[in-house]
Design a protein around this motif. Structure first.
Motif, PDB file in Angstrom:
ATOM      1  N   GLN A   1      -9.547  55.108-132.480  1.00 32.01           N
ATOM      2  CA  GLN A   1     -10.287  53.840-132.602  1.00 32.01           C
ATOM      3  C   GLN A   1     -10.403  53.357-130.726  1.00 32.01           C
ATOM      4  OE1 GLN A   1      -6.454  54.062-133.564  1.00 32.01           O
ATOM      5  NE2 GLN A   1      -5.021  53.793-132.285  1.00 32.01           N
TER       6      GLN A   1
ATOM      7  N   ALA B   1     -13.727  51.550-129.731  1.00 34.51           N
ATOM      8  CA  ALA B   1     -13.486  49.949-128.379  1.00 34.51           C
ATOM      9  C   ALA B   1     -14.283  49.973-127.322  1.00 34.51           C
ATOM     10  CB  ALA B   1     -12.315  49.616-127.888  1.00 34.51           C
TER      11      ALA B   1
ATOM     12  N   SER C   1     -18.487  49.666-127.873  1.00 32.51           N
ATOM     13  CA  SER C   1     -18.406  47.963-128.677  1.00 32.51           C
ATOM     14  C   SER C   1     -18.384  46.782-127.219  1.00 32.51           C
ATOM     15  CB  SER C   1     -16.938  47.716-129.151  1.00 32.51           C
ATOM     16  OG  SER C   1     -16.644  48.770-130.625  1.00 32.51           O
TER      17      SER C   1
ATOM     18  N   ARG D   1     -14.287  46.738-137.842  1.00 34.28           N
ATOM     19  CA  ARG D   1     -14.061  46.620-136.492  1.00 34.28           C
ATOM     20  C   ARG D   1     -14.306  47.688-135.736  1.00 34.28           C
ATOM     21  NH1 ARG D   1     -15.365  40.470-136.055  1.00 34.28           N
ATOM     22  NH2 ARG D   1     -17.422  40.879-136.678  1.00 34.28           N
TER      23      ARG D   1
ATOM     24  N   THR E   1     -12.951  47.482-132.651  1.00 32.68           N
ATOM     25  CA  THR E   1     -12.786  46.635-131.814  1.00 32.68           C
ATOM     26  C   THR E   1     -11.287  46.315-132.489  1.00 32.68           C
ATOM     27  OG1 THR E   1     -13.509  44.332-132.198  1.00 32.68           O
ATOM     28  CG2 THR E   1     -13.914  45.875-130.008  1.00 32.68           C
ATOM     29  N   ARG E   2     -11.299  46.239-133.646  1.00 37.16           N
ATOM     30  CA  ARG E   2      -9.751  45.062-134.596  1.00 37.16           C
ATOM     31  C   ARG E   2      -9.183  46.387-135.196  1.00 37.16           C
ATOM     32  NH1 ARG E   2      -6.965  41.260-132.110  1.00 37.16           N
ATOM     33  NH2 ARG E   2      -6.342  41.363-135.256  1.00 37.16           N
TER      34      ARG E   2
ATOM     35  N   THR F   1      -7.911  47.498-140.674  1.00 41.38           N
ATOM     36  CA  THR F   1      -7.940  46.881-139.599  1.00 41.38           C
ATOM     37  C   THR F   1      -6.710  45.810-139.839  1.00 41.38           C
ATOM     38  OG1 THR F   1     -10.581  46.362-140.487  1.00 41.38           O
ATOM     39  CG2 THR F   1      -9.562  44.668-139.383  1.00 41.38           C
TER      40      THR F   1
ATOM     41  N   MET G   1      -5.373  40.875-129.267  1.00 44.87           N
ATOM     42  CA  MET G   1      -5.823  42.188-128.853  1.00 44.87           C
ATOM     43  C   MET G   1      -5.532  43.156-128.856  1.00 44.87           C
ATOM     44  SD  MET G   1      -7.933  42.026-126.204  1.00 44.87           S
ATOM     45  CE  MET G   1      -7.570  41.531-125.000  1.00 44.87           C
TER      46      MET G   1
ATOM     47  N   THR H   1      -7.321  48.814-128.067  1.00 47.00           N
ATOM     48  CA  THR H   1      -8.405  47.488-127.245  1.00 47.00           C
ATOM     49  C   THR H   1      -7.502  47.297-125.949  1.00 47.00           C
ATOM     50  OG1 THR H   1      -8.498  47.054-129.884  1.00 47.00           O
ATOM     51  CG2 THR H   1      -9.962  45.966-127.928  1.00 47.00           C
TER      52      THR H   1
ATOM     53  N   LYS I   1     -10.806  47.640-123.168  1.00 44.72           N
ATOM     54  CA  LYS I   1     -11.822  46.474-122.540  1.00 44.72           C
ATOM     55  C   LYS I   1     -11.096  45.978-121.233  1.00 44.72           C
ATOM     56  CE  LYS I   1     -12.253  41.215-123.523  1.00 44.72           C
ATOM     57  NZ  LYS I   1     -11.792  40.286-124.235  1.00 44.72           N
TER      58      LYS I   1
ATOM     59  N   SER J   1     -13.379  36.944-126.218  1.00 42.39           N
ATOM     60  CA  SER J   1     -13.879  37.860-127.706  1.00 42.39           C
ATOM     61  C   SER J   1     -15.149  38.202-127.146  1.00 42.39           C
ATOM     62  CB  SER J   1     -13.784  36.891-128.522  1.00 42.39           C
ATOM     63  OG  SER J   1     -13.634  38.325-129.647  1.00 42.39           O
TER      64      SER J   1
ATOM     65  N   GLU K   1     -12.679  41.235-131.077  1.00 45.27           N
ATOM     66  CA  GLU K   1     -11.478  41.590-130.297  1.00 45.27           C
ATOM     67  C   GLU K   1     -10.040  40.442-130.493  1.00 45.27           C
ATOM     68  OE1 GLU K   1     -12.544  41.318-126.183  1.00 45.27           O
ATOM     69  OE2 GLU K   1     -13.837  41.708-128.484  1.00 45.27           O
TER      70      GLU K   1
END
Length: 427
Positions: free
Chosen positions: A169, A173, A176, A236, A238-239, A253, A388, A392, A396, A414, A418
Motif C-alpha cells: 500500500q 501510494a 500514484s 485504487r 491510494t485507497r 478498498t 486519507m 497514504t 503524500k 485530492s 486519496e
C-alpha cells in the motif's frame, strides 16, 4: 536441463515428475509437482530425465542500456506488458538450507513459475529490487518509479509490479503521487508462496496482466477479491490497505468499493490469446482512462515521520520529531491526541514542520472542529488529513514537502483519489 523444463527425477526408488524450479543451492534440485507442492532432491543422488524443454524463449543477453532487462520473444499482434520485480512472496522460493521463504526470483522466473501468463502479452522483464517488502524504503520507491517511467516511455502498454504484500500500500501510494501515467500500473503479490497448493500467485499474476491491458490508467493493486479463486479486486493505489495478515483477500478498498474486479475464469478463457478480456473486467467507479501524458516528479522527503498517539504516552517520546521534515500523526477518533502533546505539535509547526492529523480509525474522516481538543490542534497549526489513510498521508507528505510550494493546500487537495468527497464526520 534448465529451470522451466519438465523432468522426471528418480532417487531411492522414489520417482517425482514436475517442473524444474530455480534452487537456492547448487546441491539440490527443486521440483514443482503437479499437485502444487515443491520437493527438494539431492542432486548427486538423483537421476534426471528431461521430458519437455522450457516453453519460454528467453533472450540471454539483455540490453544493458535498458537496465537489468530481459525480453521474451515478441509477437507483433500482442500488447507489451512490462513485468517489474521488487521481490516478495510472489517472487519467492523456498531456501532448502533453512526451509524459509526467500525473495530470489527475477522476472524470467516469474514467467516460468506462472506458465498461464504465456500468450497473453509480450513481456519485458526487469528487476528493480529483490527484497522482502519490509525492507522497502523511499529510495527504492524512486528507483521503481524511474523504472516504470522508462518502461512506459519505451512503449509498454501496461506495467505489472511484483511486490511483497506487507508494504504494497505504501509503494502503490508512492507511485500514484510520483507518476502521471497514460497506461495501467498494476501492483500484485501473493499471500502464500508458490510452493504451496493454496498459493494465490497464479491467479493474481494473470488478473494483474489482464488489468494492465485494460483502459484504467491508474496505479492499481490487484489481489484476491475473496477467499475463493473466482475474482481479483482492483483497488485504487491510494485507497487500499492490507487488513489481514494471511488471508488471500487481505486487501480492501477503505471508505469505498474497489474500482472493479476481474473474473478469473473469464480472463483465463478470453485473455490467453492476447486480446483484452473485456468481459472479464468490471469497472464500477469513475477512473482515469488511457491517455498521452507521462510525467514523473520523483523527489521525496525521506525524513517524514509517522507518530502514533496512545493513551498515557510521555510527551518526551516525541522528541525525535524535532528534526523531521514533516510529521503525520495517527490520532484517535476524529483526530485527537492528549492535551499535553499539543504544545509539542505547536512548536513543530512554529519551526516550519508541517504536521498532518489522520485517524487510527479505518472509516470516516478527521474533523478537529467538534471538540475542544480538536480546536486547540487547529489553533496549533495542524493540517487536517480528511479521510486519507495514514499510510497514504505519510507518503503524500513526503512527496508534498519535496515538490509543493503550498504543502498544507496540497495535503488538502485530492491528487490521486486519496481524498473522497466531503461528508459529515458522523452518521
Amino acid at each position: 536441463m534448465n529451470p522451466g523444463d519438465r523432468v522426471r527425477v528418480e532417487r531411492a526408488d522414489v520417482t517425482n515428475e514436475g517442473v524444474l524450479m530455480p534452487s537456492s543451492t547448487a546441491e539440490h534440485l527443486v521440483i514443482k509437482l503437479d499437485g502444487g507442492y515443491n520437493v527438494g532432491v539431492d542432486r548427486e543422488a538423483a537421476s534426471v530425465d528431461v521430458l519437455e524443454s522450457d516453453v519460454h524463449v528467453v533472450d540471454d543477453e539483455p540490453d544493458p542500456e535498458a537496465g537489468d532487462v530481459s525480453e521474451i520473444t515478441f509477437d507483433d499482434d500482442l500488447p507489451t506488458i512490462s513485468l517489474i520485480s521488487t521481490g516478495g512472496t510472489i517472487a519467492s522460493t523456498v531456501d532448502y538450507r533453512t526451509g524459509a521463504v526467500t525473495a530470489r526470483f527475477d522476472a524470467e522466473d516469474v514467467l516460468r513459475a506462472v506458465p498461464d501468463l504465456a500468450g497473453r502479452a509480450n513481456y519485458r522483464g526487469r528487476v528493480v529490487a529483490n527484497i522482502l517488502s519490509e525492507n522497502m524504503d523511499p529510495s527504492i520507491w524512486q528507483d521503481l518509479a524511474h523504472a516504470v517511467h522508462e518502461e512506459i516511455a519505451a512503449g509498454a502498454d501496461g506495467v505489472v509490479v511484483m511486490h511483497g504484500t506487507d508494504t504494497m500500500q505504501y509503494s502503490a501510494a508512492a507511485l500514484s503521487f510520483i507518476l502521471e501515467t497514460p497506461v495501467p500500473i498494476v501492483l500484485t503479490g501473493s499471500q502464500r508462496s508458490a510452493d504451496r497448493p493454496s498459493s494465490d500467485n497464479v491467479m493474481n499474476a494473470v488478473c494483474a496482466v489482464e488489468a494492465a491491458k485494460s483502459d484504467c490508467a491508474e496505479v492499481l493493486v490487484c489481489m484476491h477479491a475473496d477467499e475463493s479463486d473466482d475474482a481479483c479486486a482492483l483497488h485504487r493505489g491510494t485507497r487500499v490497505r492490507k487488513n489481514h495478515t494471511s488471508r488471500r483477500d487481505a486487501f480492501e478498498t477503505v471508505g469505498a468499493k474497489p474500482l472493479g474486479e476481474i473474473d478469473y475464469e473469464t480472463a483465463t478463457e478470453d485473455g490467453s490469446d492476447g486480446a483484452v478480456a473485456d468481459e472479464a473486467i468490471t469497472l464500477r467507479r469513475e477512473y482515469a482512462s488511457r491517455g498521452e501524458t507521462l510525467d514523473i516528479e520523483p523527489d521525496l522527503a525521506a525524513d517524514v515521520e509517522l507518530a502514533t498517539f496512545a493513551p498515557g504516552m510521555d510527551p518526551a517520546a516525541w522528541e525525535y520529531l524535532e528534526d523531521a521534515a514533516g510529521v503525520v500523526v495517527a490520532g484517535t477518533g476524529l483526530g485527537h491526541v492528549h492535551t499535553d502533546l499539543i504544545p509539542r505539535i505547536e512548536a513543530l509547526v512554529d519551526d516550519g514542520t508541517p504536521v498532518v492529523m489522520t485517524s487510527q480509525c479505518l472509516e470516516g474522516r478527521v474533523c478537529d472542529r467538534v471538540y475542544d481538543t480538536g480546536r486547540d490542534l487547529l489553533d496549533a497549526g495542524v493540517i487536517e488529513g480528511g479521510d486519507m489513510l495514514l499510510e497514504t498521508a505519510m507518503v503524500k507528505l513526503m512527496w508534498a514537502v519535496a515538490n509543493a510550494d503550498d504543502v498544507a493546500g496540497t495535503m488538502r487537495t485530492s491528487l490521486a483519489g486519496e481524498l473522497t468527497a466531503e461528508s459529515r464526520p458522523w452518521r
